[in-house]
Design a protein around this motif. Structure first.
Motif, mmCIF file in Angstrom:
data_model
loop_
_atom_site.group_PDB
_atom_site.id
_atom_site.type_symbol
_atom_site.label_atom_id
_atom_site.label_comp_id
_atom_site.label_asym_id
_atom_site.label_seq_id
_atom_site.Cartn_x
_atom_site.Cartn_y
_atom_site.Cartn_z
ATOM 1 N N TYR B 44 0.816 -1.202 0.000
ATOM 2 C CA TYR B 44 0.000 0.000 0.000
ATOM 3 C C TYR B 44 0.855 1.260 0.000
ATOM 4 C CZ TYR B 44 -4.724 -1.890 0.552
ATOM 5 O OH TYR B 44 -5.933 -2.503 0.330
ATOM 6 N N VAL B 45 1.804 1.292 0.924
ATOM 7 C CA VAL B 45 2.611 2.495 1.081
ATOM 8 C C VAL B 45 3.411 2.790 -0.182
ATOM 9 C CG1 VAL B 45 4.652 3.345 2.292
ATOM 10 C CG2 VAL B 45 2.703 2.477 3.599
ATOM 11 N N GLU B 46 3.961 1.759 -0.757
ATOM 12 C CA GLU B 46 4.733 1.913 -1.984
ATOM 13 C C GLU B 46 3.842 2.456 -3.100
ATOM 14 O OE1 GLU B 46 6.686 -1.767 -2.905
ATOM 15 O OE2 GLU B 46 7.856 -0.898 -4.546
ATOM 16 N N TYR B 92 -13.406 10.821 3.186
ATOM 17 C CA TYR B 92 -13.786 11.162 1.805
ATOM 18 C C TYR B 92 -12.695 11.897 1.038
ATOM 19 C CZ TYR B 92 -18.483 9.795 3.213
ATOM 20 O OH TYR B 92 -19.573 9.111 3.682
ATOM 21 N N ARG B 93 -11.498 11.971 1.631
ATOM 22 C CA ARG B 93 -10.412 12.684 0.961
ATOM 23 C C ARG B 93 -9.278 11.734 0.638
ATOM 24 N NH1 ARG B 93 -12.872 17.596 0.142
ATOM 25 N NH2 ARG B 93 -12.386 16.430 -1.731
ATOM 26 N N SER B 94 -8.346 12.195 -0.169
ATOM 27 C CA SER B 94 -7.264 11.275 -0.531
ATOM 28 C C SER B 94 -6.228 11.154 0.581
ATOM 29 C CB SER B 94 -6.655 11.641 -1.882
ATOM 30 O OG SER B 94 -6.570 13.021 -2.079
ATOM 31 N N VAL B 95 -5.239 10.347 0.292
ATOM 32 C CA VAL B 95 -4.354 9.821 1.319
ATOM 33 C C VAL B 95 -2.996 10.487 1.240
ATOM 34 C CG1 VAL B 95 -3.272 7.683 2.100
ATOM 35 C CG2 VAL B 95 -5.538 7.633 1.021
ATOM 36 N N PHE B 96 -2.368 10.734 2.384
ATOM 37 C CA PHE B 96 -1.014 11.250 2.394
ATOM 38 C C PHE B 96 -0.141 10.433 3.319
ATOM 39 C CE2 PHE B 96 -3.933 14.560 1.180
ATOM 40 C CZ PHE B 96 -3.355 14.981 -0.010
ATOM 41 N N LEU B 97 1.127 10.366 2.986
ATOM 42 C CA LEU B 97 2.052 9.591 3.808
ATOM 43 C C LEU B 97 2.576 10.451 4.955
ATOM 44 C CD1 LEU B 97 4.079 7.889 0.947
ATOM 45 C CD2 LEU B 97 2.405 6.792 2.439
ATOM 46 N N THR B 98 2.763 9.835 6.095
ATOM 47 C CA THR B 98 3.486 10.494 7.180
ATOM 48 C C THR B 98 4.977 10.379 6.875
ATOM 49 O OG1 THR B 98 3.668 8.432 8.397
ATOM 50 C CG2 THR B 98 1.741 9.793 8.859
ATOM 51 N N ASP B 99 5.804 10.988 7.705
ATOM 52 C CA ASP B 99 7.256 10.859 7.516
ATOM 53 C C ASP B 99 7.643 9.390 7.560
ATOM 54 O OD1 ASP B 99 7.389 13.553 7.358
ATOM 55 O OD2 ASP B 99 8.291 13.878 9.332
ATOM 56 N N GLU B 100 7.060 8.700 8.518
ATOM 57 C CA GLU B 100 7.348 7.271 8.663
ATOM 58 C C GLU B 100 6.919 6.508 7.416
ATOM 59 O OE1 GLU B 100 6.160 3.571 11.568
ATOM 60 O OE2 GLU B 100 5.470 5.573 12.140
ATOM 61 N N GLY B 101 5.738 6.838 6.923
ATOM 62 C CA GLY B 101 5.236 6.174 5.726
ATOM 63 C C GLY B 101 6.124 6.456 4.524
ATOM 64 N N ARG B 102 6.576 7.707 4.445
ATOM 65 C CA ARG B 102 7.425 8.084 3.320
ATOM 66 C C ARG B 102 8.760 7.338 3.387
ATOM 67 N NH1 ARG B 102 7.354 13.288 4.281
ATOM 68 N NH2 ARG B 102 5.081 13.306 4.047
ATOM 69 N N ALA B 103 9.283 7.189 4.589
ATOM 70 C CA ALA B 103 10.541 6.457 4.768
ATOM 71 C C ALA B 103 10.377 5.000 4.357
ATOM 72 C CB ALA B 103 10.991 6.549 6.220
ATOM 73 N N LEU B 104 9.257 4.417 4.786
ATOM 74 C CA LEU B 104 9.002 3.015 4.436
ATOM 75 C C LEU B 104 8.851 2.868 2.927
ATOM 76 C CD1 LEU B 104 8.447 0.095 5.270
ATOM 77 C CD2 LEU B 104 6.041 0.713 5.590
ATOM 78 N N LYS B 106 10.130 4.680 0.616
ATOM 79 C CA LYS B 106 11.425 4.837 -0.026
ATOM 80 C C LYS B 106 12.221 3.538 0.050
ATOM 81 C CE LYS B 106 15.458 7.883 0.077
ATOM 82 N NZ LYS B 106 16.155 8.937 0.842
ATOM 83 N N GLU B 107 12.205 2.962 1.234
ATOM 84 C CA GLU B 107 12.906 1.700 1.454
ATOM 85 C C GLU B 107 12.355 0.611 0.532
ATOM 86 O OE1 GLU B 107 12.803 0.518 5.647
ATOM 87 O OE2 GLU B 107 12.946 -1.558 4.912
ATOM 88 N N CYS B 108 11.031 0.550 0.441
ATOM 89 C CA CYS B 108 10.388 -0.473 -0.387
ATOM 90 C C CYS B 108 10.727 -0.280 -1.854
ATOM 91 C CB CYS B 108 8.872 -0.414 -0.221
ATOM 92 S SG CYS B 108 8.323 -0.968 1.382
ATOM 93 N N ARG B 109 10.661 0.968 -2.254
ATOM 94 C CA ARG B 109 10.947 1.268 -3.655
ATOM 95 C C ARG B 109 12.367 0.861 -4.005
ATOM 96 N NH1 ARG B 109 8.505 4.273 -7.186
ATOM 97 N NH2 ARG B 109 9.619 5.100 -9.000
ATOM 98 N N ASN B 110 13.281 1.156 -3.100
ATOM 99 C CA ASN B 110 14.683 0.799 -3.283
ATOM 100 C C ASN B 110 14.840 -0.716 -3.419
ATOM 101 O OD1 ASN B 110 17.556 1.272 -3.269
ATOM 102 N ND2 ASN B 110 17.542 0.481 -1.169
ATOM 103 N N GLY B 135 6.592 -10.294 -5.442
ATOM 104 C CA GLY B 135 6.486 -11.281 -4.363
ATOM 105 C C GLY B 135 7.753 -11.416 -3.548
ATOM 106 N N ILE B 136 8.900 -11.339 -4.238
ATOM 107 C CA ILE B 136 10.187 -11.605 -3.582
ATOM 108 C C ILE B 136 10.641 -10.463 -2.678
ATOM 109 C CG2 ILE B 136 12.662 -11.913 -4.042
ATOM 110 C CD1 ILE B 136 11.905 -13.509 -6.543
ATOM 111 N N GLU B 137 10.376 -9.245 -3.081
ATOM 112 C CA GLU B 137 10.969 -8.093 -2.413
ATOM 113 C C GLU B 137 10.732 -8.056 -0.898
ATOM 114 O OE1 GLU B 137 7.625 -5.127 -4.311
ATOM 115 O OE2 GLU B 137 9.140 -4.228 -3.057
ATOM 116 N N HIS B 138 9.652 -8.634 -0.467
ATOM 117 C CA HIS B 138 9.341 -8.573 0.970
ATOM 118 C C HIS B 138 10.104 -9.608 1.786
ATOM 119 C CE1 HIS B 138 6.038 -5.936 -0.135
ATOM 120 N NE2 HIS B 138 5.661 -6.830 -1.045
ATOM 121 N N HIS B 139 10.810 -10.489 1.105
ATOM 122 C CA HIS B 139 11.439 -11.608 1.809
ATOM 123 C C HIS B 139 12.946 -11.632 1.642
ATOM 124 C CE1 HIS B 139 7.521 -13.400 2.724
ATOM 125 N NE2 HIS B 139 7.168 -12.954 1.531
ATOM 126 N N VAL B 140 13.497 -10.486 1.323
ATOM 127 C CA VAL B 140 14.924 -10.394 1.056
ATOM 128 C C VAL B 140 15.611 -9.657 2.205
ATOM 129 C CG1 VAL B 140 16.576 -9.244 -0.434
ATOM 130 C CG2 VAL B 140 14.676 -10.507 -1.444
#
Lengths: 155, 155
Positions: B44-46, B92-104, B106-110, B135-140
């Motif tokens: 989701y965050v990614e 009823y509004r769209s979603v924004f990431l917190t700092d923590e969410g943004r960090a996560l 970034k890590e996921c994207r990397n 599928g793999i990225e979460h288990h590395v």
DNA sequence: GTAGAAAGTTAGCCTCTACTAACTTTTTGT
DNA sequence: ACAAAAAGTTAGTAGAGGCTAACTTTCTAC
């Protein structure tokens, strides 16, 4: 609003998200969800095969210890596996694999072993390789597995 | 009985199962279960980060389309992410990431990008690589990721 | 400015996985 | 052989993730 985004927006700045249509990405995620549903069954079947191979039988108490879960969790999971035709068992007795279960176990063991050898060949230490293989093995396509195997087997 | 297996049995036929003590294997499976619990949040965050980057906002309807799930599923998941401090939003509004969410994110994207490049470098076609990477990225582990990166970056 | 369409939420249902507590069955040791 | 320990099951709880149907809010187009 969606129409706005698809037309006004993507017309001028073609984005990663638009290049990869929602359908395609959704398919990927659906595939992952599908894989996730089978993971537990695969873990159980693989472990049951191991235990039978090592000890001649697979007892719920040992399955629970190896998986790190409590006994009732195992009882429930075994009921599901039996329902799915992967194992047979009698109340209060240990577990046996059906032909189908044995086939699945063999396939899982093969995949697991290839992923493990691949990771070690890549330079990973054995312990981390084991941990990662456990997670990765369920998400590797046939094609990727073939590539892993080539790499692991290369001279 | 467990004691019997640990002593009488493994004394004479040291087996794969016994070489790898139940505790160690249990740890591996617990690690995998832990990873599984975070997978959805990471997906989701990614995705939210992607959508914000591409369209300036992340709307539930687009999240649902990309993930291949229905709107109410997204509503529920977002409630959980908000509870966990990864996103903020108003009804009823769209979603924004917190700092923590943004960090996560970034890590996921990397991680995602490294796994993807690695698979392609290994010889996999782009489409399958995308499916498997998801599928793999979460288990590395960090170590494995470093090895993947070296392999992908090598001349 | 308002009616209809699109988006979002709520309620209610289901399954799966995990847990504890309490119970039954089987095994073991004397 | 029989009491105690170990193993297994049942019942009940909880949360995550998915769904449909029905409702509310927001957006859009006229």
């Amino acid at each position: 609003m969606a129409a706005m985004i698809k037309s006004d927006f993507s017309a001028e700045l073609p984005s990663v998200t638009d290049e990869r249509p929602a359908d395609a990405r959704a398919e990927a995620f659906q595939g992952v969800r599908e894989a996730r549903r089978n993971e537990l069954a695969e873990d159980y079947v693989e472990l049951i095969a191991d235990l039978i191979h090592e000890h001649g039988e697979a007892r719920p108490v040992d399955i629970a210890a190896q998986l790190g879960v409590r006994a009732p969790t195992v009882t429930k999971a075994l009921a599901r596996l039996a329902r799915e035709g992967l194992i047979t068992r009698a109340k209060y007795r240990s577990v046996f694999l059906t032909d189908e279960g044995r086939a699945l176990a063999k396939e899982c063991r093969n995949r697991h072993e290839i992923v493990l050898r691949f990771l070690i060949r890549l330079g990973l230490d054995a312990e981390t390789a084991e941990l990662d293989a456990e997670g990765i093995e369920h998400h590797v396509s046939e094609r990727t597995l073939a590539l892993f195997k080539s790499y692991a087997d290369r001279p």
